[in-house]
Design an enzyme around this catalytic site. Structure first.
Site, PDB file in Angstrom:
ATOM      1  N   CYS A   2     -67.744  -9.274  -0.122  1.00 58.47           N
ATOM      2  CA  CYS A   2     -69.205  -9.317  -0.292  1.00 58.47           C
ATOM      3  C   CYS A   2     -69.878  -9.012   1.041  1.00 58.47           C
ATOM      4  O   CYS A   2     -69.308  -9.116   2.101  1.00 58.47           O
ATOM      5  CB  CYS A   2     -69.649 -10.706  -0.748  1.00 58.47           C
ATOM      6  SG  CYS A   2     -68.762 -11.278  -2.191  1.00 58.47           S
ATOM      7  N   ARG A  31     -68.650  -1.676   1.187  1.00 60.55           N
ATOM      8  CA  ARG A  31     -67.687  -2.759   0.976  1.00 60.55           C
ATOM      9  C   ARG A  31     -67.358  -2.963  -0.500  1.00 60.55           C
ATOM     10  O   ARG A  31     -66.462  -3.740  -0.829  1.00 60.55           O
ATOM     11  CB  ARG A  31     -68.218  -4.063   1.576  1.00 60.55           C
ATOM     12  CG  ARG A  31     -68.570  -3.955   3.046  1.00 60.55           C
ATOM     13  CD  ARG A  31     -69.543  -5.057   3.467  1.00 60.55           C
ATOM     14  NE  ARG A  31     -68.881  -6.346   3.551  1.00 60.55           N
ATOM     15  CZ  ARG A  31     -68.352  -6.840   4.671  1.00 60.55           C
ATOM     16  NH1 ARG A  31     -68.417  -6.130   5.769  1.00 60.55           N
ATOM     17  NH2 ARG A  31     -67.791  -8.016   4.697  1.00 60.55           N
ATOM     18  N   TRP A  87     -69.107  -9.252  -4.714  1.00 62.31           N
ATOM     19  CA  TRP A  87     -67.869  -8.814  -5.374  1.00 62.31           C
ATOM     20  C   TRP A  87     -67.380 -10.021  -6.168  1.00 62.31           C
ATOM     21  O   TRP A  87     -67.009 -11.054  -5.597  1.00 62.31           O
ATOM     22  CB  TRP A  87     -66.837  -8.399  -4.319  1.00 62.31           C
ATOM     23  CG  TRP A  87     -65.431  -8.540  -4.774  1.00 62.31           C
ATOM     24  CD1 TRP A  87     -64.519  -9.448  -4.362  1.00 62.31           C
ATOM     25  CD2 TRP A  87     -64.765  -7.751  -5.764  1.00 62.31           C
ATOM     26  NE1 TRP A  87     -63.326  -9.305  -5.027  1.00 62.31           N
ATOM     27  CE2 TRP A  87     -63.456  -8.269  -5.907  1.00 62.31           C
ATOM     28  CE3 TRP A  87     -65.147  -6.694  -6.556  1.00 62.31           C
ATOM     29  CZ2 TRP A  87     -62.526  -7.739  -6.803  1.00 62.31           C
ATOM     30  CZ3 TRP A  87     -64.222  -6.167  -7.451  1.00 62.31           C
ATOM     31  CH2 TRP A  87     -62.938  -6.691  -7.563  1.00 62.31           C
ATOM     32  N   ASN A 113     -69.885 -15.338   0.984  1.00 59.56           N
ATOM     33  CA  ASN A 113     -68.767 -14.395   0.849  1.00 59.56           C
ATOM     34  C   ASN A 113     -67.506 -15.215   1.017  1.00 59.56           C
ATOM     35  O   ASN A 113     -67.369 -15.948   1.990  1.00 59.56           O
ATOM     36  CB  ASN A 113     -68.863 -13.321   1.946  1.00 59.56           C
ATOM     37  CG  ASN A 113     -67.645 -12.394   1.932  1.00 59.56           C
ATOM     38  OD1 ASN A 113     -66.961 -12.317   0.913  1.00 59.56           O
ATOM     39  ND2 ASN A 113     -67.394 -11.734   3.037  1.00 59.56           N
ATOM     40  N   GLY A 114     -66.598 -15.164   0.032  1.00 52.37           N
ATOM     41  CA  GLY A 114     -65.342 -15.916   0.142  1.00 52.37           C
ATOM     42  C   GLY A 114     -65.074 -16.663  -1.151  1.00 52.37           C
ATOM     43  O   GLY A 114     -65.592 -16.301  -2.203  1.00 52.37           O
ATOM     44  N   GLU A 503     -42.846   5.596   0.405  1.00 56.61           N
ATOM     45  CA  GLU A 503     -44.157   5.716   1.064  1.00 56.61           C
ATOM     46  C   GLU A 503     -44.104   5.157   2.478  1.00 56.61           C
ATOM     47  O   GLU A 503     -44.654   5.745   3.410  1.00 56.61           O
ATOM     48  CB  GLU A 503     -45.228   5.016   0.227  1.00 56.61           C
ATOM     49  CG  GLU A 503     -46.613   4.974   0.848  1.00 56.61           C
ATOM     50  CD  GLU A 503     -47.206   6.363   1.144  1.00 56.61           C
ATOM     51  OE1 GLU A 503     -46.644   7.367   0.650  1.00 56.61           O
ATOM     52  OE2 GLU A 503     -48.188   6.432   1.892  1.00 56.61           O
ATOM     53  N   LYS A 507     -45.059   7.348   5.783  1.00 55.32           N
ATOM     54  CA  LYS A 507     -46.083   6.915   6.752  1.00 55.32           C
ATOM     55  C   LYS A 507     -45.502   6.933   8.168  1.00 55.32           C
ATOM     56  O   LYS A 507     -46.104   7.433   9.102  1.00 55.32           O
ATOM     57  CB  LYS A 507     -46.574   5.511   6.403  1.00 55.32           C
ATOM     58  CG  LYS A 507     -47.499   5.438   5.214  1.00 55.32           C
ATOM     59  CD  LYS A 507     -48.904   5.884   5.483  1.00 55.32           C
ATOM     60  CE  LYS A 507     -49.270   7.269   5.146  1.00 55.32           C
ATOM     61  NZ  LYS A 507     -48.945   7.880   3.903  1.00 55.32           N
ATOM     62  N   GLU A 510     -44.587  10.545   9.525  1.00 53.93           N
ATOM     63  CA  GLU A 510     -45.657  11.547   9.709  1.00 53.93           C
ATOM     64  C   GLU A 510     -46.592  11.205  10.862  1.00 53.93           C
ATOM     65  O   GLU A 510     -47.270  12.079  11.380  1.00 53.93           O
ATOM     66  CB  GLU A 510     -46.443  11.771   8.423  1.00 53.93           C
ATOM     67  CG  GLU A 510     -47.309  10.639   7.939  1.00 53.93           C
ATOM     68  CD  GLU A 510     -48.130  11.051   6.700  1.00 53.93           C
ATOM     69  OE1 GLU A 510     -48.531  12.211   6.590  1.00 53.93           O
ATOM     70  OE2 GLU A 510     -48.338  10.172   5.852  1.00 53.93           O
ATOM     71  N   HIS A 526     -24.067   4.389  -2.058  1.00 50.92           N
ATOM     72  CA  HIS A 526     -23.544   5.714  -2.444  1.00 50.92           C
ATOM     73  C   HIS A 526     -23.777   6.749  -1.356  1.00 50.92           C
ATOM     74  O   HIS A 526     -24.028   7.914  -1.647  1.00 50.92           O
ATOM     75  CB  HIS A 526     -24.206   6.164  -3.755  1.00 50.92           C
ATOM     76  CG  HIS A 526     -23.958   5.234  -4.892  1.00 50.92           C
ATOM     77  ND1 HIS A 526     -22.746   5.131  -5.525  1.00 50.92           N
ATOM     78  CD2 HIS A 526     -24.757   4.310  -5.471  1.00 50.92           C
ATOM     79  CE1 HIS A 526     -22.815   4.212  -6.478  1.00 50.92           C
ATOM     80  NE2 HIS A 526     -24.019   3.696  -6.463  1.00 50.92           N
ATOM     81  N   LYS A 623     -55.030  17.416   6.542  1.00 48.95           N
ATOM     82  CA  LYS A 623     -55.420  16.372   5.589  1.00 48.95           C
ATOM     83  C   LYS A 623     -55.245  16.865   4.148  1.00 48.95           C
ATOM     84  O   LYS A 623     -54.827  16.119   3.286  1.00 48.95           O
ATOM     85  CB  LYS A 623     -56.876  15.948   5.820  1.00 48.95           C
ATOM     86  CG  LYS A 623     -57.367  14.847   4.896  1.00 48.95           C
ATOM     87  CD  LYS A 623     -56.533  13.582   5.028  1.00 48.95           C
ATOM     88  CE  LYS A 623     -56.875  12.549   3.999  1.00 48.95           C
ATOM     89  NZ  LYS A 623     -55.885  11.436   3.977  1.00 48.95           N
TER      90      LYS A 623
HETATM   91  C1  AGP Z   1     -49.921  11.537   3.056  1.00 43.87           C
HETATM   92  O1  AGP Z   1     -50.052  10.612   4.112  1.00 43.87           O
HETATM   93  C2  AGP Z   1     -49.949  12.987   3.541  1.00 43.87           C
HETATM   94  N1  AGP Z   1     -51.122  13.233   4.259  1.00 43.87           N
HETATM   95  C3  AGP Z   1     -49.645  13.994   2.435  1.00 43.87           C
HETATM   96  O2  AGP Z   1     -48.344  13.699   1.977  1.00 43.87           O
HETATM   97  C4  AGP Z   1     -50.588  13.976   1.217  1.00 43.87           C
HETATM   98  O3  AGP Z   1     -50.383  12.804   0.468  1.00 43.87           O
HETATM   99  C5  AGP Z   1     -50.252  15.187   0.324  1.00 43.87           C
HETATM  100  O4  AGP Z   1     -50.505  16.358   1.067  1.00 43.87           O
HETATM  101  C6  AGP Z   1     -51.081  15.227  -0.975  1.00 43.87           C
HETATM  102  O5  AGP Z   1     -52.441  15.341  -0.673  1.00 43.87           O
HETATM  103  P1  AGP Z   1     -53.498  15.091  -1.867  1.00 43.87           P
HETATM  104  O6  AGP Z   1     -53.326  13.654  -2.278  1.00 43.87           O
HETATM  105  O7  AGP Z   1     -54.829  15.373  -1.267  1.00 43.87           O
HETATM  106  O8  AGP Z   1     -53.166  16.021  -2.990  1.00 43.87           O
END
Ligand code: AGP
Length: 628
Positions: A2, A31, A87, A113-114, A503, A507, A510, A526, A623
């Site tokens: 909130c 928020r 919220w 808030n809380g 994931e 992270k 990358e 395996h 991105k």
């Molecule tokens: C995730 O941290 C990366 N930046 C990359 O794997 C990303 O998830 C992927 O390029 C897909 O992008 P999108 O979700 O915009 O389709």
């Protein structure tokens, strides 16, 4: 989380209190909220004038709904007040449950808030004294507690202190009151943030410094256990557990953020801001979509009819990178809850594998940007082969949302960090909601279980916030530091947390450029077990549930070969086995990925920061990969 604002302006000043409060709430909209309101009063009129009483305006939905109500001018002329974006945790989103709350005397307006954990016990005590409640909220219980003392003492600061000493929970709270012509504006903090400042012509408070910056750059952050009494040009800070009138000193911080820093809200990197923004994202991602009474959900816009959902015989999920990991979680959710077969493919592979699309197939694309070339191309191919199309996407109006027949928007807000964090958890929330909708439409989830799933989701946010404290983040940084010289990392998970292992590895690699691999815990023996040695650190995700003991044996296998273990999750037995432990609150198995991924995001962030990497713009990455 909130949002709270409050201010006391000198009468006859240049600014209008309702404008100051509304503008403050507008900076807090990011928020996430489901309703808003303000409570104001006028201080220059005798105690018996109606204007000296608190006047309230509250509305469910967007801030614009509140502004519409204020157009009648009924709150004009006031110069002190509080405002709130809510919220919902206790009591569904509605005008009546929106803040501020009063005690019926019209002498006070309180925003909070809380969570007041012992609100039911306190409510029963007050009801036994004849108090009638107008809402379902825990906040009204606090308001009535304050009002009861205020009515006896006429001292608002003392009344708030007395009430808070009865409360168990965490809160940021602000209350404005007037009795016998004496006006007070008081706030207190135990948990969620509060910052305050004196102004030339007044004083101001807010949950987030962004709301203060238009008025001043010199602010004071309250610490847990603080309370503050604000008057124009004068602020006194005391302790809730201290003696009335005994003030404490708090540092005044000059905020010299430039525009970009302000957009980072003071965080050193967008990625860290976006990690910490995830509770708000949860709020936005489920806002207006829950139907708790029916144990169901409803998506805004052109939703599916149950008949159409029943016509889906198979789901083909197409995505890339982090979004693909969300797709694998979605597979476990949809197959487990809606009992529909699901396939998940790299979009870049699907395009060239001559796929077979059976009748009744729904092609579901998951994408933060909605512009990823491979995902767009794969979806076009699936449509050409006869599939219905739908997206889970963060960007309304993106190519993907225009290409697809239906879309579930994730409402994560703009994600600037190249490494996706808040968009990922928003995708998981959308997948959870869609699996619930599918299951309710197909009858594989009954109303009782649907309500249970919604309750578990609505109580996820405080658990998420436990993972997003400075202390928790610092503890993960210390673990990252201990493993800074590891030659590589193995991330293990099983069941619905297997994609979280993938994931976590993505992270880390990358943004820190160190080799990291995610693997199904059951697959470790395996092959990957050959990698185990003291120089290779293994992070194992384990939550209490049906695969917990299987994952524990993977931990034993790693330990037997001298591999260091970082145990992540809520399973206490796994924590006993780990050299390092990252604890995660318990939740349902289906929601555990949403919590388990957060410490892995923080681990990769701190590891990369300790290595001096460019966190928001990692080398070689874009991105959105809009080319093949
Ligand atoms: C995730 O941290 C990366 N930046 C990359 O794997 C990303 O998830 C992927 O390029 C897909 O992008 P999108 O979700 O915009 O389709």
């Amino acid at each position: 989380m909130c949002g709270i604002v409050g201010a006391w302006l000198n009468q006859g000043g240049t600014e209008n209190i309702t404008d100051v409060l509304i503008e403050g709430l507008r900076t807090l909209e990011y928020r996430g909220y489901d309703s808003s309101g303000i409570g104001v009063l006028r201080t220059d009129i005798g105690s018996e004038s109606s204007s000296s009483f608190v006047r309230i305006a509250r509305r469910q939905g967007r801030l614009a709904n509140l502004e519409e109500v204020l157009k009648d001018g009924s709150l004009q002329g006031a110069n002190v007040g509080v405002g709130h974006t809510r919220w919902a945790t206790h009591g569904e989103p509605s005008d009546g449950n929106a803040h501020p709350h009063t005690d019926g005397s019209n002498h006070i307006a309180l925003v909070h808030n809380g969570i007041i954990e012992n609100y039911l016990e306190l409510r029963r005590e007050l009801e036994s004294e004849g108090v009638l409640f107008a809402s379902e909220t825990d906040t009204e219980v606090l308001t009535q507690l304050v009002g009861r003392a205020y009515g006896q003492t006429g001292d608002l600061a003392a009344s708030l202190r007395l009430a808070l000493r009865r409360v168990a929970g965490y809160y940021a709270v602000a209350v404005v009151g007037n009795q016998n012509g004496a006006t007070e504006l008081v706030c207190a903090r135990q948990g969620p943030p509060l910052c305050i400042a004196t102004l030339e012509d007044g004083a101001i408070l807010a949950s987030d410094v962004l709301a203060l910056l238009p008025h001043t750059r010199d602010v004071t952050y309250l610490i847990d256990g603080d309370m503050a009494i604000l008057k124009p040009g004068v602020i006194s800070i005391e302790r809730i557990d201290g003696e009335p009138g005994t003030s404490v000193e708090r540092e005044v911080t000059h905020i010299d953020w430039d525009a970009e820093a302000a957009s980072k809200s003071g965080y050193p990197h967008f990625m860290l801001k976006e990690i910490f923004e995830q509770p708000e994202v949860l709020g936005r991602a489920i806002f207006d979509r829950l139907k708790p009474l029916e144990g169901d959900v409803e998506f805004e816009g052109a939703g599916w009819t149950s008949a159409e959902l029943n016509g889906i015989g198979r789901v083909q999920i197409l995505a890339c990178g982090t979004a693909l990991h969300a797709g694998i979680v979605a597979r476990y959710l949809i197959e487990g809850l809606a009992r529909i077969p699901v396939e998940v493919d790299f979009a870049s592979e699907y395009r060239y594998c001559d796929p077979v699309v059976s009748p009744g197939t729904l092609a579901l694309a998951i994408s933060q940007s909605g512009e990823t070339a491979d995902t767009l191309a794969a979806m076009r191919l699936a449509r050409e082969l006869g599939a219905q199309t739908m997206s889970i996407c963060n960007v309304q109006g993106s190519t993907l949302t225009r290409d697809c027949g239906r879309n579930i928007l994730t409402h994560a807000g703009p994600e600037i960090g190249v490494a996706s964090t808040k968009a990922f958890t928003a995708q998981l929330i959308a997948a959870y909601l869609f699996a619930l909708r599918l299951g309710r439409a197909r009858g594989t989830i009954d109303e009782t279980n649907g309500r249970k799933m919604i309750e578990e989701l609505r109580h996820l946010r405080p658990k998420m916030e436990q993972l997003l404290t400075q202390e928790y983040s610092d503890s993960i940084r210390a673990i990252a530091k201990r493993h800074i010289n590891a030659k590589g990392f193995l991330f293990l998970g099983r069941g619905v947390n297997y994609p979280i292992a993938l994931e976590g590895a993505l992270k880390l690699k990358e943004i820190s450029y160190v080799h990291a691999e995610g693997y199904a815990a059951g697959e470790m023996k395996h092959g990957p077990i050959a990698l185990i040695e003291p120089a290779l650190t293994t992070l194992v995700i384990n939550t209490e549930g049906r695969v917990a003991d299987k994952v524990r044996s993977a931990i034993e296998q790693v330990k037997a070969r001298g591999g260091p273990i970082i145990a992540v999750g809520s399973d206490p037995e796994s924590q006993r086995l780990g050299e390092d432990v990252i604890d995660v609150p318990k939740t349902s198995e289906w929601l555990s990925p949403l919590l388990n991924v957060i410490p892995l995001q923080l681990f990769s962030y701190h590891f990369a920061d300790l290595k001096g990497c460019d966190i928001d713009k990692p080398r070689n990455l874009a991105k959105s990969v809009t080319v093949e």
